[in-house]
Design an enzyme around this catalytic site. Structure first.
Site, PDB file in Angstrom:
ATOM      1  N   ASN A  44      64.998  19.721 -69.324  1.00 49.61           N
ATOM      2  CA  ASN A  44      65.408  20.959 -69.981  1.00 49.61           C
ATOM      3  C   ASN A  44      65.305  20.782 -71.486  1.00 49.61           C
ATOM      4  O   ASN A  44      65.600  19.712 -72.026  1.00 49.61           O
ATOM      5  CB  ASN A  44      66.808  21.412 -69.541  1.00 49.61           C
ATOM      6  CG  ASN A  44      67.887  20.367 -69.714  1.00 49.61           C
ATOM      7  OD1 ASN A  44      67.633  19.178 -69.655  1.00 49.61           O
ATOM      8  ND2 ASN A  44      69.106  20.812 -69.911  1.00 49.61           N
ATOM      9  N   VAL A  45      64.855  21.840 -72.125  1.00 47.53           N
ATOM     10  CA  VAL A  45      64.676  21.838 -73.582  1.00 47.53           C
ATOM     11  C   VAL A  45      65.427  23.031 -74.143  1.00 47.53           C
ATOM     12  O   VAL A  45      65.080  24.185 -73.836  1.00 47.53           O
ATOM     13  CB  VAL A  45      63.181  21.907 -73.969  1.00 47.53           C
ATOM     14  CG1 VAL A  45      63.025  21.871 -75.492  1.00 47.53           C
ATOM     15  CG2 VAL A  45      62.403  20.758 -73.331  1.00 47.53           C
ATOM     16  N   GLU A  46      66.463  22.744 -74.917  1.00 46.65           N
ATOM     17  CA  GLU A  46      67.303  23.821 -75.457  1.00 46.65           C
ATOM     18  C   GLU A  46      66.888  24.158 -76.885  1.00 46.65           C
ATOM     19  O   GLU A  46      66.056  23.478 -77.486  1.00 46.65           O
ATOM     20  CB  GLU A  46      68.775  23.396 -75.382  1.00 46.65           C
ATOM     21  CG  GLU A  46      69.201  23.141 -73.948  1.00 46.65           C
ATOM     22  CD  GLU A  46      70.673  22.813 -73.780  1.00 46.65           C
ATOM     23  OE1 GLU A  46      71.351  22.500 -74.777  1.00 46.65           O
ATOM     24  OE2 GLU A  46      71.136  22.876 -72.623  1.00 46.65           O
ATOM     25  N   CYS A  55      64.161  25.408 -68.515  1.00 43.99           N
ATOM     26  CA  CYS A  55      64.707  24.538 -67.472  1.00 43.99           C
ATOM     27  C   CYS A  55      63.751  23.375 -67.168  1.00 43.99           C
ATOM     28  O   CYS A  55      62.529  23.502 -67.322  1.00 43.99           O
ATOM     29  CB  CYS A  55      64.905  25.313 -66.177  1.00 43.99           C
ATOM     30  SG  CYS A  55      66.234  26.509 -66.228  1.00 43.99           S
ATOM     31  N   GLU A  57      62.872  22.152 -64.251  1.00 43.69           N
ATOM     32  CA  GLU A  57      61.967  22.415 -63.127  1.00 43.69           C
ATOM     33  C   GLU A  57      60.734  23.187 -63.578  1.00 43.69           C
ATOM     34  O   GLU A  57      59.603  22.866 -63.209  1.00 43.69           O
ATOM     35  CB  GLU A  57      62.664  23.227 -62.032  1.00 43.69           C
ATOM     36  CG  GLU A  57      63.891  22.565 -61.438  1.00 43.69           C
ATOM     37  CD  GLU A  57      65.176  22.918 -62.165  1.00 43.69           C
ATOM     38  OE1 GLU A  57      65.180  23.001 -63.405  1.00 43.69           O
ATOM     39  OE2 GLU A  57      66.197  23.108 -61.474  1.00 43.69           O
ATOM     40  N   CYS A  89      68.115  26.956 -60.627  1.00 44.61           N
ATOM     41  CA  CYS A  89      68.464  28.370 -60.868  1.00 44.61           C
ATOM     42  C   CYS A  89      67.458  29.274 -60.162  1.00 44.61           C
ATOM     43  O   CYS A  89      66.384  28.833 -59.725  1.00 44.61           O
ATOM     44  CB  CYS A  89      68.530  28.661 -62.363  1.00 44.61           C
ATOM     45  SG  CYS A  89      66.914  28.857 -63.135  1.00 44.61           S
ATOM     46  N   CYS A  92      63.823  29.309 -61.418  1.00 41.15           N
ATOM     47  CA  CYS A  92      63.048  28.120 -61.028  1.00 41.15           C
ATOM     48  C   CYS A  92      62.655  28.174 -59.551  1.00 41.15           C
ATOM     49  O   CYS A  92      61.567  27.740 -59.180  1.00 41.15           O
ATOM     50  CB  CYS A  92      63.834  26.853 -61.346  1.00 41.15           C
ATOM     51  SG  CYS A  92      63.955  26.563 -63.126  1.00 41.15           S
TER      52      CYS A  92
END
Ligand code: THU
Length: 134
Positions: A44-46, A55, A57, A89, A92
């Site tokens: 995940n990359v915020e 996300c 996935e 989620c 995904c």
């Protein structure tokens, strides 16, 4: 198959260390296996603009497509050090449905309460997916 499941799980666990999640502090790692035997990774990359978060996935699946895959998703392992059984989620799950093999389910590998890899299937979490007739 048991060996593959554990391998994918370990790789999702390992790659979760590269997660960029300073805001949620909820790292996630994913490892996707395609039918040609190739594996693709994602975390995940915020972003400071929270809604831009990607996300793990979908990042793994994007990597697969970038490398030339078009379908053939067999299995995907998901791991977070913060939560056992880190279920993907809805967005995904829909992505997984897009790249699965025709008339075949996708194995989803998650962590159980004892820290072991256990398998589920996409159709458990997403019995129906969005589609339209082209
Ligand atoms: N996250 C994933 O990477 N995969 C999911 O299926 C759901 C949530 C991430 C997004 C965000 O960085 C963090 O988990 C907390 O929501």
């Amino acid at each position: 198959m048991e060996k593959t499941i554990n391998e994918l799980f370990d790789e999702a666990k390992n790659v979760s260390k590269n997660s960029y999640s300073p805001y949620s502090k909820f790292p996630v790692g994913a490892c996707a296996l395609f039918e040609n035997g190739k594996k693709y990774y994602g975390v995940n990359v915020e972003n400071v603009s929270y809604g831009l978060t990607l996300c793990a996935e979908r990042n793994a699946l994007s990597n697969a497509i970038t490398q030339g895959e078009t379908s053939g998703l067999v299995a995907i392992a998901i791991y977070s050090p913060k939560q056992k059984m880190c279920v993907p989620c809805g967005a995904c799950l829909q992505w997984m449905a897009e790249f699965r093999r025709e008339n075949k389910d996708v194995t989803i590998i998650l962590e159980n309460d004892d820290g072991m890899a256990v398998t589920h299937v996409l159709s458990e979490f997403l019995p129906y997916n969005f589609k339209f007739d082209k």
